[in-house]
Design an enzyme around this catalytic site. Sequence first.
Site, PDB file in Angstrom:
ATOM      1  CG  MET A   1      28.712  26.212  39.395  1.00 42.37           C
ATOM      2  SD  MET A   1      27.621  24.958  40.122  1.00 42.37           S
ATOM      3  CE  MET A   1      28.773  23.580  40.319  1.00 42.37           C
ATOM      4  CB  VAL A   2      30.920  32.253  42.008  1.00 42.91           C
ATOM      5  CG1 VAL A   2      31.362  33.107  43.190  1.00 42.91           C
ATOM      6  CG2 VAL A   2      31.411  32.861  40.696  1.00 42.91           C
TER       7      VAL A   2
ATOM      8  CD  GLN B   1      34.978  29.969  33.856  1.00 37.79           C
ATOM      9  OE1 GLN B   1      34.483  30.447  34.862  1.00 37.79           O
ATOM     10  NE2 GLN B   1      34.244  29.522  32.843  1.00 37.79           N
TER      11      GLN B   1
ATOM     12  CB  CYS C   1      30.184  35.461  33.845  1.00 39.48           C
ATOM     13  SG  CYS C   1      29.521  36.071  35.415  1.00 39.48           S
TER      14      CYS C   1
ATOM     15  CE  LYS D   1      29.824  27.331  31.505  1.00 37.92           C
ATOM     16  NZ  LYS D   1      28.857  28.429  31.607  1.00 37.92           N
TER      17      LYS D   1
ATOM     18  CG  HIS E   1      24.630  28.613  29.844  1.00 35.16           C
ATOM     19  ND1 HIS E   1      24.737  29.044  31.148  1.00 35.16           N
ATOM     20  CD2 HIS E   1      23.311  28.352  29.661  1.00 35.16           C
ATOM     21  CE1 HIS E   1      23.534  29.061  31.717  1.00 35.16           C
ATOM     22  NE2 HIS E   1      22.658  28.645  30.818  1.00 35.16           N
TER      23      HIS E   1
ATOM     24  N   GLY F   1      23.782  24.067  30.473  1.00 33.62           N
ATOM     25  CA  GLY F   1      22.516  24.775  30.632  1.00 33.62           C
ATOM     26  C   GLY F   1      21.317  23.871  30.852  1.00 33.62           C
ATOM     27  N   GLY F   2      21.545  22.570  31.002  1.00 35.04           N
ATOM     28  CA  GLY F   2      20.417  21.642  31.112  1.00 35.04           C
ATOM     29  C   GLY F   2      20.093  21.163  32.503  1.00 35.04           C
TER      30      GLY F   2
ATOM     31  NE  ARG G   1      20.590  26.219  37.144  1.00 38.41           N
ATOM     32  CZ  ARG G   1      19.358  25.863  36.796  1.00 38.41           C
ATOM     33  NH1 ARG G   1      18.393  25.930  37.698  1.00 38.41           N
ATOM     34  NH2 ARG G   1      19.077  25.470  35.579  1.00 38.41           N
TER      35      ARG G   1
END
Length: 534
Positions: free
Chosen positions: A19-20, A87, A116, A155, A183, A215-216, A242
């Site tokens: 995550m950026v 990554q 991305c 990914k 994802h 993605g969940g 997230r």
Amino acid sequence: MAGDKKTLDFRNKYILAPMVRVGTLPMRLLALDYGADLVYTEEIIDFKIINAKRVENELLGTVDFLLSDETVVFRTCSKEKSKVVFQMGTADAQRSLLAAKKIENYVAAVDVNMGCPKEFSIKGGMGSALLKKPEKVQEILTTLVNNLSVPVTCKIRVLNDLQETLNLVKLIESTGVSAIAVHARTQHERPRHANRNDFIREIAKTVSIPVIANGGSKGLRSVKDIEQFCQDCGVTSAMIARAAQWNCSIFRKDGPLKISDVARDYIKYAVLYDSHYANTKYCVLQILREDMDMKEGQETLAVMSLEEICHVWGLDSFYKETMKTRRKRSHNLSISKENDDEPCIKQQKTEDGKTLVQMLIRYVKKDYPIGISPKMKLFEWITKKRLKPPHYLTVERPRDRCFHSVLTVGDTKYSTPYWEKSKQLAEQNAAVSCLLALGVHDGRKEGTGGDAKALAGKWQEMLNNDKDLRENVGIETLLTSGTESGKTHKNGNVMQEGESNGKDKKDITKTEVEKKEESFSNEDSCQIQNLSER
């Protein structure tokens, strides 16, 4: 390379997703503390790591990859070495290999970002843009797998058509990668769209390598939720983005902690590893997403330093103790460095008869309070002394468009051996060198600049032992200057910082710049090039 290949089992793993801004060292270490099996770095573009210089950061106990202006591209430590996956964003096989080779000895695996959906990635042919270029995917992954000593993964996002997606993952598997993270949304879908868990199930049935479900986050709050997500996708490993950004303790088998406790734990790591306050603030605000009405949340919005963040969260003692320990360590390292490898200071006469002093020192922006810089401090000092304004002779190197500056104050010139990516940074370097020589505080924060102190001590020793040097650089004359020198200025005015008289301004031709390159191109060198005005 096959005999030296390291292995990493990606089965039965709960993983912190890339995550950026979030996936920097403090969050990665926190995730590992809470129970994550593996942690991915934020996406780092191949060009950045290629242009970065590796530095053993003895003060923090880290290995840093830094740009010319000391910006940290990647920071890691031994605690995460066997668990961190680097990554990379790339669109070129050879460039990706060059980048991966720089970091392969400091990570557990290398991952290629092929998912991305952001515009900057797609325009550069990276991220999800690669999903439509299977030949490029195959070339990049095969090149990395065949030439790295660590496992390679990738990914992806899914394509609109299931069969096309299955064809893609079979091609990816054929390159020899160790795992594939999926994802299950398309390039154009966002979190509000349902994750296509059925695609992940079919992918897991199609390939023999580990498939990591991603993605969940929308429905994840605990380890039990992660387990259920894996079951729904027909896999044993999951990558959490997230949900971990909002509460990294989601990885705890005993259940997640209170948001306030997670925020404090994160801030401690940010202080210990000298995270930039702005990034720390951003991550804390992400943690407080649903609790911004907390007193700490509102106060965090206004903070402008790590110290202020610690004050808001009741960590004043922790911050002070950490800074005290760091200052002591910095002092000990400076003494050790002074004994083992004396700070590099060079001085010589230039063609115009002036003395050039070059110090192996750089301007590091984070070491200074907001709104304070060495150029500003020098300008204030010169204004107070009513001296002739400083003159910066700054040249650009055509090869890489980097800059170098020589500063003239009085009859002495000051510089460093470094070329920087901007004119402003180059001039700040020269100003730092000048202020150190003059013995004037350059405005840096307390507890920073161990090297600067060592250089200042060495310079003072050189002046004490060399009467001719004292006379050549004219330090004493400058320090005792007062109103008399003000007579050299029309109406007593002092020109603004960086301003020079038109008659002093010289055009440096490309040929002259190129002549200067060889001497300054090696950042570890202390050679001095004559940069006198012509």
